[in-house]
Design an enzyme around this catalytic site. Structure first.
Site, short mmCIF file in Angstrom:
data_model
loop_
_atom_site.label_atom_id
_atom_site.label_comp_id
_atom_site.label_asym_id
_atom_site.label_seq_id
_atom_site.Cartn_x
_atom_site.Cartn_y
_atom_site.Cartn_z
N SER A 43 0.99 -1.00 0.10
CA SER A 43 0.19 0.12 -0.11
C SER A 43 0.89 1.09 -0.10
CB SER A 43 -0.99 -0.05 1.21
OG SER A 43 -1.95 1.17 1.04
N ASP B 122 -9.13 -3.78 -6.61
CA ASP B 122 -8.64 -2.84 -5.51
C ASP B 122 -8.51 -1.54 -6.02
OD1 ASP B 122 -7.31 -1.76 -3.26
OD2 ASP B 122 -5.63 -3.19 -3.45
N HIS C 237 -8.61 -4.30 -0.55
CA HIS C 237 -7.43 -3.98 -0.20
C HIS C 237 -6.85 -4.57 1.20
CE1 HIS C 237 -3.89 -1.07 -0.73
NE2 HIS C 237 -4.32 -0.85 0.81
#
Length: 310
Positions: free
Chosen positions: A158, A254, A280
């Site tokens: 991320s 995502d 996610h």
């Protein structure tokens, strides 16, 4: 007779002078032996590496809300559910620290969002990302200078994937202290600057792009929702010389790494794109990201194969 001796003496003197001139022109005076070749000066000794220098340094960069600036880089405790722990712990169990030094970046890892009270008090994405980048680079530069034979692997999730990708971009374009040949590979899981065709996708095909690229045309709208979050678009130069070992892992749908490219959908989903959605948060177990395995299992297996080949 006297005149004869004078003439002979003069001839001898002239002959000696001629011999001396010939020797001088040859580079040595009369009766002087040519200089012998001197042995080359010994090369300066290269200081031995410290005993702690590993064969491979594995640098892990956690995602948003999964780290803190005061965390222990060798035993992270800030978030016991941090996704990167599913990768770093198996590697720490498999290798002695003197062979593989697993180091996790401690940084704020926040993302200011005006939609929640807690979010309004958090550090902005730009500041958090810059802090994480600086701390990661500080470790990489220190080890690279101290341990000249150490190779590197970088992995991030991320926000951490964005940082890992930015650093891989610097290394691949030779703008970093770590030379491209010392980077064994980089794994970016849910990278907000992911581009199709840039790097290698070892998993399911995805048609979207990273949120930082998708939202760049709507920068004003993005900042209204998440102040201090600059959508920077694609990385200039991609991954350069390390493109053949830069892996982009993204779960289909995502919105962080597989955001829609049409502006109408983007505008309608601007708030959701800046937040971690359900998909996610499921990379540790999602079987649809890489068929036959999961993102952390694939990363650990790949890392072990690269390390064992050293």
């Amino acid at each position: 007779m006297r005149k004869l001796l004078i003439v002979v003496s003069a001839i001898v003197v002239i002959a000696l002078i001629a011999v001396g001139i010939a020797q001088w022109r040859a580079g040595r005076g009369p009766g002087v032996e040519p200089p012998t070749a001197q042995p080359p000066a010994p090369a300066p000794e290269v200081p031995a590496e410290p005993e702690w220098c590993p064969a491979v340094q594995f640098v892990a960069i956690p995602g948003t809300w999964e780290s803190s600036p005061g965390d222990d880089p060798f035993n992270p405790q800030a978030n016991q559910l941090s996704f990167m722990l599913s990768i770093t712990r198996p590697l720490q169990q498999a290798y002695d620290i003197n062979r593989v030094r697993v180091w996790t970046t401690p940084y704020t890892a926040q993302f200011r969002n005006i939609q929640t009270e807690q979010g309004r008090r958090e550090m902005s994405y730009d500041d958090s990302r810059n802090e994480g980048t600086a701390r990661t680079n500080g470790e990489l530069e220190f080890v690279a200078a101290t341990c000249p034979t150490t190779k590197f692997i970088i992995a991030g999730f991320s926000q951490g994937a964005v940082i890992a990708g930015d650093i891989a971009n610097q290394i691949g374009t030779r703008q970093h202290a770590v030379a491209p040949e010392r980077l064994l590979g980089v794994v970016m899981i849910a990278d907000g600057r992911r581009e199709n065709g840039v790097g290698i996708n070892p998993g399911a095909p995805v048609g979207g792009i990273g949120a930082e690229i998708a939202m760049k045309p709507l920068q004003g709208l993005a900042k209204a929702v998440t102040p201090g979050a600059t959508m920077r678009g694609p990385r200039p130069g991609g991954f350069g010389e390390v493109s053949d070992r830069a892996f982009e892992i993204c779960a289909p749908n995502d919105s962080i790494c597989d955001a829609p490219q049409d502006l109408g959908t983007l505008a309608a989903r601007a708030g959701d794109l800046m937040l971690a959605n359900g998909i996610h948060a499921q990379y540790a177990t999602n079987p649809d990201v890489i068929p036959g395995t999961t993102a952390p299992a694939w990363t650990v297996d790949w890392a072990r194969g690269v390390i064992d080949a050293q």
